[in-house]
Each structure stands twice: as structure tokens, then as C-alpha cells.
Design a protein around this motif. Sequence first.
Motif, PDB file in Angstrom:
ATOM      1  N   LEU A 203       0.699  -1.241   0.026  1.00  0.00           N
ATOM      2  CA  LEU A 203      -0.035   0.012  -0.107  1.00  0.00           C
ATOM      3  C   LEU A 203       0.721   1.195  -0.070  1.00  0.00           C
ATOM      4  CD1 LEU A 203      -2.686  -1.215   2.717  1.00  0.00           C
ATOM      5  CD2 LEU A 203      -3.182  -0.739   0.225  1.00  0.00           C
ATOM      6  N   ASP A 204       1.980   1.439   0.780  1.00  0.00           N
ATOM      7  CA  ASP A 204       2.689   2.480   0.931  1.00  0.00           C
ATOM      8  C   ASP A 204       3.481   2.604  -0.496  1.00  0.00           C
ATOM      9  OD1 ASP A 204       1.984   2.947   3.590  1.00  0.00           O
ATOM     10  OD2 ASP A 204       3.948   1.712   4.318  1.00  0.00           O
ATOM     11  N   ARG A 205       4.116   1.565  -1.122  1.00  0.00           N
ATOM     12  CA  ARG A 205       4.555   1.659  -2.557  1.00  0.00           C
ATOM     13  C   ARG A 205       3.717   2.295  -3.358  1.00  0.00           C
ATOM     14  NH1 ARG A 205       6.935  -3.480  -1.111  1.00  0.00           N
ATOM     15  NH2 ARG A 205       5.532  -4.173  -2.487  1.00  0.00           N
ATOM     16  N   ALA A 206       2.393   1.834  -3.370  1.00  0.00           N
ATOM     17  CA  ALA A 206       1.421   2.399  -4.416  1.00  0.00           C
ATOM     18  C   ALA A 206       1.008   3.598  -4.037  1.00  0.00           C
ATOM     19  CB  ALA A 206       0.212   1.199  -4.401  1.00  0.00           C
ATOM     20  N   GLY A 207       1.198   4.318  -2.852  1.00  0.00           N
ATOM     21  CA  GLY A 207       0.712   5.316  -2.612  1.00  0.00           C
ATOM     22  C   GLY A 207      -0.821   5.520  -2.322  1.00  0.00           C
ATOM     23  N   ARG A 208      -1.514   4.095  -1.853  1.00  0.00           N
ATOM     24  CA  ARG A 208      -2.851   4.215  -1.373  1.00  0.00           C
ATOM     25  C   ARG A 208      -3.330   4.643  -0.218  1.00  0.00           C
ATOM     26  NH1 ARG A 208      -7.338   0.892  -3.357  1.00  0.00           N
ATOM     27  NH2 ARG A 208      -9.247   1.985  -2.418  1.00  0.00           N
ATOM     28  N   PRO A 209      -3.802   5.750   0.015  1.00  0.00           N
ATOM     29  CA  PRO A 209      -4.321   5.894   1.255  1.00  0.00           C
ATOM     30  C   PRO A 209      -5.045   4.725   1.958  1.00  0.00           C
ATOM     31  CG  PRO A 209      -4.738   7.783   0.060  1.00  0.00           C
ATOM     32  CD  PRO A 209      -4.616   6.481  -1.080  1.00  0.00           C
ATOM     33  N   TYR A 210      -4.746   4.385   3.447  1.00  0.00           N
ATOM     34  CA  TYR A 210      -5.496   3.503   3.918  1.00  0.00           C
ATOM     35  C   TYR A 210      -5.528   3.810   5.633  1.00  0.00           C
ATOM     36  CZ  TYR A 210      -0.872   1.569   5.555  1.00  0.00           C
ATOM     37  OH  TYR A 210       0.287   1.638   6.226  1.00  0.00           O
ATOM     38  N   ARG A 211      -6.576   2.939   6.230  1.00  0.00           N
ATOM     39  CA  ARG A 211      -6.378   2.923   7.709  1.00  0.00           C
ATOM     40  C   ARG A 211      -6.737   1.635   8.279  1.00  0.00           C
ATOM     41  NH1 ARG A 211     -11.677   2.733  10.018  1.00  0.00           N
ATOM     42  NH2 ARG A 211     -13.438   2.901   8.555  1.00  0.00           N
ATOM     43  N   VAL A 212      -6.174   1.084   9.206  1.00  0.00           N
ATOM     44  CA  VAL A 212      -6.210   0.061   9.864  1.00  0.00           C
ATOM     45  C   VAL A 212      -7.601  -0.077  10.647  1.00  0.00           C
ATOM     46  CG1 VAL A 212      -5.586  -1.641  11.725  1.00  0.00           C
ATOM     47  CG2 VAL A 212      -3.686  -0.162  10.056  1.00  0.00           C
ATOM     48  N   ALA A 213      -8.570  -0.680  10.059  1.00  0.00           N
ATOM     49  CA  ALA A 213      -9.859  -0.489  10.702  1.00  0.00           C
ATOM     50  C   ALA A 213     -10.067  -1.645  11.692  1.00  0.00           C
ATOM     51  CB  ALA A 213     -11.140  -0.645   9.465  1.00  0.00           C
ATOM     52  N   TYR A 214      -9.304  -2.821  11.644  1.00  0.00           N
ATOM     53  CA  TYR A 214      -9.481  -3.710  12.364  1.00  0.00           C
ATOM     54  C   TYR A 214      -8.334  -4.689  12.585  1.00  0.00           C
ATOM     55  CZ  TYR A 214     -12.222  -7.967  14.404  1.00  0.00           C
ATOM     56  OH  TYR A 214     -12.551  -9.063  15.060  1.00  0.00           O
ATOM     57  N   SER A 215      -8.025  -4.974  13.758  1.00  0.00           N
ATOM     58  CA  SER A 215      -6.781  -5.786  13.804  1.00  0.00           C
ATOM     59  C   SER A 215      -7.092  -7.039  14.715  1.00  0.00           C
ATOM     60  CB  SER A 215      -5.772  -4.847  14.529  1.00  0.00           C
ATOM     61  OG  SER A 215      -4.438  -5.596  14.569  1.00  0.00           O
ATOM     62  N   SER A 216      -6.499  -8.186  14.209  1.00  0.00           N
ATOM     63  CA  SER A 216      -6.757  -9.375  15.079  1.00  0.00           C
ATOM     64  C   SER A 216      -5.462 -10.246  15.076  1.00  0.00           C
ATOM     65  CB  SER A 216      -7.913 -10.225  14.466  1.00  0.00           C
ATOM     66  OG  SER A 216      -8.103 -11.393  14.934  1.00  0.00           O
ATOM     67  N   GLU A 217      -5.236 -11.268  16.070  1.00  0.00           N
ATOM     68  CA  GLU A 217      -4.261 -12.190  16.098  1.00  0.00           C
ATOM     69  C   GLU A 217      -4.455 -13.190  15.320  1.00  0.00           C
ATOM     70  OE1 GLU A 217      -2.088 -14.945  19.453  1.00  0.00           O
ATOM     71  OE2 GLU A 217      -3.614 -13.551  20.237  1.00  0.00           O
ATOM     72  N   HIS A 218      -5.899 -13.468  15.064  1.00  0.00           N
ATOM     73  CA  HIS A 218      -5.943 -14.710  14.387  1.00  0.00           C
ATOM     74  C   HIS A 218      -6.789 -14.322  12.835  1.00  0.00           C
ATOM     75  CE1 HIS A 218      -5.378 -17.060  17.692  1.00  0.00           C
ATOM     76  NE2 HIS A 218      -6.190 -16.637  18.322  1.00  0.00           N
ATOM     77  N   SER A 219      -6.599 -15.078  11.910  1.00  0.00           N
ATOM     78  CA  SER A 219      -7.041 -14.675  10.521  1.00  0.00           C
ATOM     79  C   SER A 219      -8.728 -14.676  10.510  1.00  0.00           C
ATOM     80  CB  SER A 219      -6.524 -15.925   9.327  1.00  0.00           C
ATOM     81  OG  SER A 219      -7.021 -17.119   9.899  1.00  0.00           O
ATOM     82  N   ALA A 220      -9.050 -15.824  11.633  1.00  0.00           N
ATOM     83  CA  ALA A 220     -10.656 -15.903  11.547  1.00  0.00           C
ATOM     84  C   ALA A 220     -11.068 -14.407  11.918  1.00  0.00           C
ATOM     85  CB  ALA A 220     -11.058 -16.658  12.538  1.00  0.00           C
ATOM     86  N   GLY A 221     -10.350 -13.649  12.607  1.00  0.00           N
ATOM     87  CA  GLY A 221     -10.944 -12.128  12.966  1.00  0.00           C
ATOM     88  C   GLY A 221     -10.903 -11.273  11.690  1.00  0.00           C
ATOM     89  N   GLN A 222      -9.968 -11.324  10.878  1.00  0.00           N
ATOM     90  CA  GLN A 222      -9.869 -11.024   9.474  1.00  0.00           C
ATOM     91  C   GLN A 222     -11.275 -11.229   8.747  1.00  0.00           C
ATOM     92  OE1 GLN A 222      -5.446 -11.952   9.125  1.00  0.00           O
ATOM     93  NE2 GLN A 222      -5.790  -9.991   7.975  1.00  0.00           N
ATOM     94  N   ARG A 223     -11.160 -12.292   8.458  1.00  0.00           N
ATOM     95  CA  ARG A 223     -12.437 -12.953   7.934  1.00  0.00           C
ATOM     96  C   ARG A 223     -13.703 -12.441   8.193  1.00  0.00           C
ATOM     97  NH1 ARG A 223     -12.009 -18.018   4.950  1.00  0.00           N
ATOM     98  NH2 ARG A 223     -13.709 -18.636   5.870  1.00  0.00           N
ATOM     99  N   ALA A 224     -13.747 -12.345   9.696  1.00  0.00           N
ATOM    100  CA  ALA A 224     -15.095 -11.792  10.086  1.00  0.00           C
ATOM    101  C   ALA A 224     -15.462 -10.299   9.786  1.00  0.00           C
ATOM    102  CB  ALA A 224     -15.110 -11.966  11.722  1.00  0.00           C
ATOM    103  N   ALA A 225     -14.199  -9.770   9.823  1.00  0.00           N
ATOM    104  CA  ALA A 225     -14.176  -8.033   9.628  1.00  0.00           C
ATOM    105  C   ALA A 225     -14.679  -7.862   7.939  1.00  0.00           C
ATOM    106  CB  ALA A 225     -12.935  -7.405   9.736  1.00  0.00           C
ATOM    107  N   VAL A 226     -14.163  -8.746   7.180  1.00  0.00           N
ATOM    108  CA  VAL A 226     -14.337  -8.585   5.643  1.00  0.00           C
ATOM    109  C   VAL A 226     -15.864  -9.155   5.384  1.00  0.00           C
ATOM    110  CG1 VAL A 226     -13.865  -9.400   3.475  1.00  0.00           C
ATOM    111  CG2 VAL A 226     -11.959  -8.940   4.888  1.00  0.00           C
ATOM    112  N   GLU A 227     -16.207 -10.252   5.968  1.00  0.00           N
ATOM    113  CA  GLU A 227     -17.769 -10.464   5.776  1.00  0.00           C
ATOM    114  C   GLU A 227     -18.649  -9.795   6.300  1.00  0.00           C
ATOM    115  OE1 GLU A 227     -18.000 -14.598   7.603  1.00  0.00           O
ATOM    116  OE2 GLU A 227     -16.888 -15.431   5.883  1.00  0.00           O
ATOM    117  N   ALA A 228     -18.114  -9.058   7.261  1.00  0.00           N
ATOM    118  CA  ALA A 228     -19.398  -7.782   7.706  1.00  0.00           C
ATOM    119  C   ALA A 228     -18.974  -6.355   7.050  1.00  0.00           C
ATOM    120  CB  ALA A 228     -18.837  -7.521   9.145  1.00  0.00           C
ATOM    121  N   ASP A 229     -18.240  -6.433   6.029  1.00  0.00           N
ATOM    122  CA  ASP A 229     -17.944  -5.329   5.056  1.00  0.00           C
ATOM    123  C   ASP A 229     -17.330  -4.191   5.876  1.00  0.00           C
ATOM    124  OD1 ASP A 229     -17.811  -4.502   2.553  1.00  0.00           O
ATOM    125  OD2 ASP A 229     -19.684  -3.535   2.724  1.00  0.00           O
TER     126      ASP A 229
END
Length: 301
Positions: free
Chosen positions: A214-240
Motif C-alpha cells: 500500500l505504501d509503495r502504491a501510494g494508496r491511502p488506508y487506515r487500519v480498521a480492524y486488527s486481530s491475532e487470528h485470521s478468523a478475525g480478519q475474515r469476520a471483519a471482511v464478511e461484515a464489510d
Amino acid sequence: MTQSPAPSASGVQPLLDTDVLRSFVAIAEHGSFTRAAKAVFRTPSALSMQIKRLETTLGKNLFVREARRVQLTEHGELLLRYARQLLQLNAEAVACFLAPKLEGTVRIGTPDDVGTRILPQALGEFARSHPAVQVDVMTGASRVILERLDAGEIDLALVTAGNLDVQVERGEIVHTEPLVWVGRADGTARLREPLPVALAEHGCAWRADAVNALDRAGRPYRVAYSSEHSAGQRAAVEADLAVAPLPRSLANSPLLEIIDEPKMPALVDTHVALVIGAHCAEAGKALTQHVRAAFRALRRN
């Protein structure tokens, strides 16, 4: 043309030769008699004769022979499933009688996403081959797992490693697959600015690779969700709530899809490394063989 099965004088069904089945599986996996012959240390003509006898025995054509490769027929695909099972059972039976009996405890550490994909098959096969060995599984972030390995608390470690992760040099790469951007199939998170992303905790190779891209591409972003497990990432994505960088094999939910858009920067491959502790006993080394086999099965599927 379908062949007629070879008649049996006694009326008893013929037995399948494990040596022939091993050659058959090698041809199916390599897509070539020449490459398979090298793998099983035979000549291509010897393999061709084996397959011809096998096809005559079963009365079915198993391969479609093309100019540059061979492909399984429908009957060949069916036999492939049986052949792998028969070869595995044969190996287990031989090991039960000939392999030295192993006892003790093996302690293995793994991130949750790797463990849930690999360990059920690996531990099941290992338990059948070495029923006297107890296996203790510990899950956690790759960084923590390596710390416990160095402290002698576990014998084996499966850790995720990206191209920027120096820890990859410590172990054997047993699996590689693309890291991809994943979003909800009908979601809008990918359209928001700055881009909301769901990341693993600091120290994770996926997080480092995604942030660098993201930094190399210059794409602005924000960390909206952080999780120790990939299941937490998937849950955040499924909730859009966000998009997430995940291995391709984890984008397997009906609610998720891989984002292939010019605005999303390309990601590198992600790896799984097997790291063996300095004091790992024979039981642990035996388990590594089943772990490697489970990853080979994952790649085939």
C-alpha cells in the motif's frame, strides 16, 4: 474404446499391484510418462507396459494420451482416489510391523490458520502410524511460536513467512501460495477512502507485506480492524468493515471474493516454513513427514 477385462480362470477378482499403482499415481501427478519414469526410477516403456496391463485388468482406459501430456479419463480419476488410499494403507501396514515403535510426546506450534488447514489430516495419519505418541498442539502468532521453539518449549514450529521475513531462512519452506486482497462479494469497503483494511497483529508477515504494498502504491488506508487470528480478519471482511490480505486458500467463503482491481496493489507470495527444534526427538521428526504429506495434498486440492 473400452477394453474388456482379462478373464480370471478361478473366477476370483484380480488384485491390484501396489508397484503398478505407484507408477499410475506418478503418471497422473506428473502428467507425463517421461517425468513419472524419473520419479519412480523406471523407463517410460516399462511404465507404459504397466499401465497397459492395468487397463486390461480393469477393462477401462485410464489415460488420454496427447502430444505433450497425458490426462486422466473419468475412470482414471476414480482409480486415482482408490490408488492413493491403497498406497497409504499399504505404507501404514508396513510401518506398523517394520518401523521402530515410537513413544513419547511431540509438541508442535502453529498459527491457527495453518493448523486448521493441515493438522487434522497430518495428525490423523500420524496417530494411525504411531499410536503410542502423544501430540500437544499450541497455537499463536508465528513470532510467539518461534520464541517458544527457541526456549525449548516446543519441538516443531509451522510459521508463516513473507518475502520480507528473515525468519524464512531458519526452516524448510513446505508451502507457498499467493497473498491476495479479499473483500465481501457484494460489499463496498473496497470503494471507501481511505481504504479500510483488516490486518493481523504486528510482526505478522501478511501485515508487513500488505502495508509495504500500500505504501509503495501510494494508496491511502487506515487500519480498521486488527486481530491475532485470521478468523478475525475474515469476520471483519464478511461484515464489510474492511478488506484484508489473506492467502488465496482462505478466500473460500461464499461471502468473500478476491479483489482483482488496478487500484489494489499486487501482493507477494506467502510461505509456510517448517522449523525443527534443536532437541527434536525421533517422534517429532516422524511427524514432519506427515506434515509435508498434508501440504502436498493441500496443493493437489
